[in-house]
Design a protein around this motif. Structure first.
Motif, mmCIF file in Angstrom:
data_model
loop_
_atom_site.group_PDB
_atom_site.id
_atom_site.type_symbol
_atom_site.label_atom_id
_atom_site.label_comp_id
_atom_site.label_asym_id
_atom_site.label_seq_id
_atom_site.Cartn_x
_atom_site.Cartn_y
_atom_site.Cartn_z
ATOM 1 N N ASP A 1 4.621 -1.559 -4.922
ATOM 2 C CA ASP A 1 5.643 -0.597 -5.344
ATOM 3 C C ASP A 1 6.700 -0.355 -4.266
ATOM 4 O O ASP A 1 7.755 -0.958 -4.296
ATOM 5 C CB ASP A 1 4.993 0.726 -5.782
ATOM 6 N N VAL A 2 6.394 0.536 -3.291
ATOM 7 C CA VAL A 2 7.377 0.821 -2.254
ATOM 8 C C VAL A 2 6.915 0.160 -0.961
ATOM 9 O O VAL A 2 5.847 -0.431 -0.904
ATOM 10 C CB VAL A 2 7.568 2.341 -2.050
ATOM 11 N N ILE A 3 7.729 0.277 0.085
ATOM 12 C CA ILE A 3 7.371 -0.324 1.368
ATOM 13 C C ILE A 3 6.234 0.476 2.001
ATOM 14 O O ILE A 3 6.277 1.715 2.038
ATOM 15 C CB ILE A 3 8.597 -0.351 2.303
ATOM 16 N N ILE B 1 6.181 -5.298 2.300
ATOM 17 C CA ILE B 1 7.438 -5.144 1.577
ATOM 18 C C ILE B 1 7.282 -5.720 0.170
ATOM 19 O O ILE B 1 6.835 -6.853 0.023
ATOM 20 C CB ILE B 1 8.575 -5.869 2.329
ATOM 21 N N PRO B 2 7.620 -4.947 -0.860
ATOM 22 C CA PRO B 2 7.528 -5.498 -2.209
ATOM 23 C C PRO B 2 8.456 -6.712 -2.328
ATOM 24 O O PRO B 2 9.614 -6.637 -1.926
ATOM 25 C CB PRO B 2 7.990 -4.345 -3.108
ATOM 26 N N TYR C 1 6.586 5.502 5.977
ATOM 27 C CA TYR C 1 6.544 6.654 5.077
ATOM 28 C C TYR C 1 6.730 6.215 3.626
ATOM 29 O O TYR C 1 7.685 5.513 3.286
ATOM 30 C CB TYR C 1 7.641 7.640 5.467
ATOM 31 N N CYS C 2 5.756 6.617 2.755
ATOM 32 C CA CYS C 2 5.774 6.088 1.389
ATOM 33 C C CYS C 2 5.611 7.171 0.347
ATOM 34 O O CYS C 2 5.240 6.891 -0.784
ATOM 35 C CB CYS C 2 4.703 5.015 1.233
ATOM 36 N N GLY C 3 5.856 8.442 0.721
ATOM 37 C CA GLY C 3 5.823 9.487 -0.293
ATOM 38 C C GLY C 3 4.713 10.499 -0.050
ATOM 39 O O GLY C 3 4.138 10.568 1.032
ATOM 40 N N ASN D 1 13.469 14.141 0.216
ATOM 41 C CA ASN D 1 12.102 13.992 0.715
ATOM 42 C C ASN D 1 11.755 12.540 1.016
ATOM 43 O O ASN D 1 10.602 12.156 1.020
ATOM 44 C CB ASN D 1 11.106 14.552 -0.298
ATOM 45 N N ALA D 2 12.769 11.673 1.217
ATOM 46 C CA ALA D 2 12.463 10.265 1.437
ATOM 47 C C ALA D 2 12.687 9.879 2.898
ATOM 48 O O ALA D 2 12.902 8.718 3.201
ATOM 49 C CB ALA D 2 13.304 9.382 0.524
ATOM 50 N N TYR E 1 14.291 4.674 3.257
ATOM 51 C CA TYR E 1 14.044 3.262 2.967
ATOM 52 C C TYR E 1 13.875 2.993 1.468
ATOM 53 O O TYR E 1 13.103 3.669 0.789
ATOM 54 C CB TYR E 1 12.763 2.799 3.692
ATOM 55 N N ALA E 2 14.608 1.990 0.970
ATOM 56 C CA ALA E 2 14.323 1.468 -0.363
ATOM 57 C C ALA E 2 12.953 0.778 -0.244
ATOM 58 O O ALA E 2 12.606 0.308 0.834
ATOM 59 C CB ALA E 2 15.395 0.476 -0.760
ATOM 60 N N THR E 3 12.165 0.683 -1.232
ATOM 61 C CA THR E 3 12.361 1.045 -2.600
ATOM 62 C C THR E 3 11.892 2.446 -2.941
ATOM 63 O O THR E 3 11.951 2.849 -4.106
ATOM 64 C CB THR E 3 11.558 0.084 -3.495
ATOM 65 N N LEU E 4 11.478 3.193 -1.898
ATOM 66 C CA LEU E 4 11.005 4.556 -2.149
ATOM 67 C C LEU E 4 12.098 5.416 -2.767
ATOM 68 O O LEU E 4 11.819 6.338 -3.538
ATOM 69 C CB LEU E 4 10.528 5.178 -0.827
ATOM 70 N N PHE F 1 10.443 5.429 -8.162
ATOM 71 C CA PHE F 1 9.495 6.009 -7.216
ATOM 72 C C PHE F 1 9.911 7.396 -6.740
ATOM 73 O O PHE F 1 9.121 8.116 -6.156
ATOM 74 C CB PHE F 1 9.310 5.065 -6.030
ATOM 75 N N PRO G 1 14.859 -4.987 -0.784
ATOM 76 C CA PRO G 1 14.758 -3.700 -0.088
ATOM 77 C C PRO G 1 15.106 -3.804 1.395
ATOM 78 O O PRO G 1 15.498 -2.811 2.007
ATOM 79 C CB PRO G 1 13.293 -3.285 -0.279
#
Lengths: 161, 612
Positions: free
Chosen positions: A105-107, A122-123, A146-148, B141-142, B147-150, B155, B246
């Motif tokens: 999904d995300v990095i 990395i996706p 950082y991914c959420g 909050n990113a 950073y993409a893809t967050l 997402f 990304p």
């Protein structure tokens, strides 16, 4: 005044500059020698992958540890919000493990504590790094990118037996 | 205090009194008033960002705490970074550009006074817009690097990232406009005889920073527009599922992001390159070298961005190149540090608060510079990537470098701004609480980072054994917070009732000290001629200059009209950007109409009183 001082700032600055330049030269020579003569590269990008088809694309259809030959292993890791798959691998001490990674999904980050393995997951990209675990023990794998909201919950373990 | 160039301040030499009402501040195009507004606004945001930092430190004080939710924590650290960089460090430097540069080069105002007001109002509205996100519960909050893809809608479905990319876009407009203004001012409006190589270092570094602003900000502008299209109109610039990449975001962000670091630090280098000679009573050691080093930093700063991306896996050629460039950029920085020390060497040093902050900068920034060289080496970088070691490093550079330099400038130029000294006793309290609090907060982070604590985590496991370092950091953060309160108290008290200061209280050599404190609204009754780099240190030259700058003009110089159009245009620009959030193309186009309207008003409004 400073001009009469045996160590005038002008002289000291020249010494300082030459020393700094010499140090840099040594650093850079070491860098190029290790990169091109000894072939030491950072772990990293090793091909591309369609991120929507990760689970259907080998080797990511079977995440986990695989023995290739005695003492050599391949560990396929997937990063997703917010977990690694597999969560744990067990390997014998002295094993050379090649980590093959990507994200769905995300990095994410793939950092094995206490080793020099540190990759971005990395996706769309496949990452690869090789490391030999000599001492028995436990290494935490953490996500450093950082991914959420659940970023702090994302970890896995390497157990060296 | 030294009394070189003592002239009793007398505010009432102008032939007309200036308005002081609220409306006069809203419509002002005077660079000095705009500078004060920049400074006050940046200080308010400094408290906002500092409050966020304290909440973060409270949450991290002990392992596995749950004082605030992870969702709120992520908003706090994202907004802390974004606020401190875009709403504090940059605009605070711009406050100094505004106040000091025209005075240092002998100009009556900046080249485009209305554009200057526009910059300020866009900055203010952009900052308010960005922080308004807290009130709708959707603060960005990113993380500040987004950073993409967050950041893609799959997402990050909420409004959080929309506030972030639109807010930064608005602020970018202010920075580019400011950059254009200062380049034009410095190149075209210098007093006769002030050749480029006679300009004070602060003016020089403002020029280099302004070039970085107009070249670096458009890069993030492009990235933010791509992101906006990805989020609102379904494009796939950064989405690998649709063939995007990304990593492209990371390149664009850091091509902006690394010059940005120099946008933050070069103004501080400029400040202390002026302050150290003034309090050493010696010309700056190796003036041309310091200037060239500054320019060189500006150039090489463009070739080091990928050292933020070694873990991406860019291949050996790119990795070697960026390692080499990053090591090389340490040289001009080292040269500057050397030259400041050499300036102090053998000088008659005066340890005023301003000078203490300079010496503090040289010491503390060097620590940050050294950990920076460690990061230059790719294998070492790989170990420290996104750990608290990095957090320690860039706080040493940005707080210990940029902010300390600006505080030195604050104590140095405050007497010029209001004709009163900042209190030296409170100033020393400010300095020492800053030094102790700052080092106590950030030095332990080197260790928590090396022992494995990643950054941007809401909490950490007790097994990591980094509790003690985090507790030290939290205690330090509160001491550091105290220092900000002391500074503010000092500002308010000294503004009202500080000890009166003469025109040149420090015996400093540059043109801004040749006019009364505070200056007339037109700065210089006549424009003086400059014959050297330190015009006020040559008795003959000083007498010639002060004959012009202290004179009572027969007729007051004509200054530009105040205007209410800049604030309206800034509001229109902010509104136009805010409407992008709707994602409906015709609303966005409608939103641009007020911008057009006020631009036309602007174009046909006379800039000067009639008949001039």
């Amino acid at each position: 005044m400073s001009k009469e001082h045996p160590l005038s700032p002008e002289k000291v600055e020249k010494v300082f500059l030459s020393l700094a330049a010499a140090m840099l030269l040594v650093f850079l020579l070491a860098l190029f020698y290790s990169a091109y003569a000894m072939g030491m590269h950072l772990p990293g990008r090793d091909g591309e992958i369609n991120p929507t088809m990760v689970r259907e694309t080998p080797p990511f259809d079977e995440p986990g540890l695989k023995q290739i030959e005695p003492g050599r292993y391949e560990a396929v890791f997937l990063g997703m919000a917010w977990a690694f798959q597999p969560r744990e691998i067990r390997i014998p001490a002295g094993a050379e493990v090649t980590f093959i990674t990507t994200a769905t999904d995300v990095i994410h980050g793939f950092h094995i504590e206490g080793t020099r393995v540190n990759l971005m997951m990395i996706p769309g990209q496949i990452g690869r790094a090789t490391y030999t675990f000599t001492e028995p023990g436990e290494h935490l794998i953490i996500c450093h990118e950082y991914c959420g909201a659940g970023h702090h919950l994302m970890y896995a373990t390497v157990i060296v037996e | 205090m030294s009394s070189v160039g003592t002239v009793t301040p007398d505010v009432h030499h102008t032939s007309h009194e200036e308005d002081t009402g609220l409306w006069s501040w809203i419509t002002t195009v005077d660079h000095k008033r705009i500078a004060i507004m920049y400074f006050v606004t940046a200080t308010v945001f400094f408290f906002v960002g500092g409050f966020e930092a304290l909440l973060i430190r409270i949450q991290l004080m002990n392992p596995e705490q749950n004082l605030i939710s992870p969702e709120l924590y992520n908003q706090l650290f994202t907004m802390h970074g974004t606020t401190m960089i875009f709403l504090v460090a940059m605009p605070m430097a711009v406050a100094f550009f505004n106040y000091v540069v025209p005075l240092q080069i002998g100009a009556r105002d900046v080249a485009f006074p209305r554009l200057n007001a526009l910059s300020y109002w866009i900055f203010l509205f952009g900052g308010i817009y960005l922080n308004a996100s807290f009130f709708v519960g959707a603060a960005p909050n990113a993380s500040w690097v987004g950073y993409a893809t967050l950041t893609l809608p799959e997402f990050s479905p909420g409004r959080n990232v929309d506030f972030w990319f639109i807010g930064l876009s608005i602020l970018g407009v202010a920075s580019i406009v400011g950059g254009v203004n200062f380049i034009t001012t410095i190149i075209n409006m210098r007093a006769p005889g002030m050749k480029m190589m006679r300009m004070p270092l602060f003016t020089w570094m403002t020029l280099v920073t302004s070039f970085l602003l107009i070249t670096a900000i458009p890069v993030i502008g492009v990235a933010l527009v791509f992101l906006g299209f990805d989020r609102l109109f379904g494009t796939v610039f950064f989405n690998p599922a649709g063939g995007g990449d990304p990593v492209l975001w990371q390149h664009l962000f850091w091509i902006f992001g690394h010059p940005e670091v120099y946008i933050l630090i070069l103004p501080a280098f400029g400040v202390i390159s002026d302050v150290i000679p003034a309090f050493s009573k010696k010309p700056l050691f190796g003036y041309p070298i310091v200037v060239y080093a500054g320019i060189l930093i500006g150039f090489i700063g463009w070739g080091v961005w990928s050292h933020h991306m070694f873990t991406v896996g860019l291949g050996p050629i790119a990795d070697s190149f960026f390692v080499a460039a990053t090591m090389i950029i340490a040289i001009p920085t080292g040269v500057k540090i050397f030259n400041w020390i050499a300036t102090m060497w053998g000088g008659s040093l005066q340890f005023t608060t301003a000078m203490l902050f300079c010496v503090g900068l040289v010491a503390v920034f060097t620590v940050g510079g050294l950990s920076g060289i460690m990061h230059a080496s790719a294998p070492v970088n790989l170990q420290q990537h996104d750990s608290y070691f990095v957090v320690a490093h860039f706080h040493y550079v940005i707080v210990g470098g940029a902010m300390m330099g600006l505080w030195a400038g604050l104590y140095y130029w405050f007497p010029k701004v209001c004709g009163r000294y900042l209190d030296e006793t409170l100033g020393k309290w400010h300095f020492w609480t800053t030094m102790i609090g700052f080092n106590l907060t950030f030095f332990p982070m080197h260790f928590s980072g090396l022992f494995g604590m990643p950054r941007r985590i809401f909490t950490y496991s007790a097994d990591l054994n980094v509790d003690i370092y985090n507790q030290l950091s939290t205690v330090g953060a509160f001491i550091f917070g105290l220092s900000a309160i002391i500074m503010t108290w000092n500002l308010i008290r000294s503004w009202r009732s500080g000890e009166p200061a003469p025109a040149n209280p420090w015996g400093a050599p540059h043109l801004e000290w040749s006019i009364p404190s505070p200056p007339h609204h037109y700065n210089f009754p006549g424009i003086p001629e400059v014959r050297s780099r330190e015009p006020l240190w040559d008795p003959k030259e000083r007498a010639d200059i002060e004959a012009v700058t202290m004179a009572e003009p027969e007729r007051e110089p004509i200054m530009p009209n105040p205007s209410w159009v800049p604030i309206c245009l800034a509001a229109a620009i902010t509104l136009a950007w805010a409407l992008v959030m709707t994602g409906v193309w015709w609303i966005i186009i409608l939103g641009m109409l007020p911008v057009l309207f006020f631009t036309f008003l602007w174009a046909f409004e006379p800039a000067f009183p009639e008949g001039h």
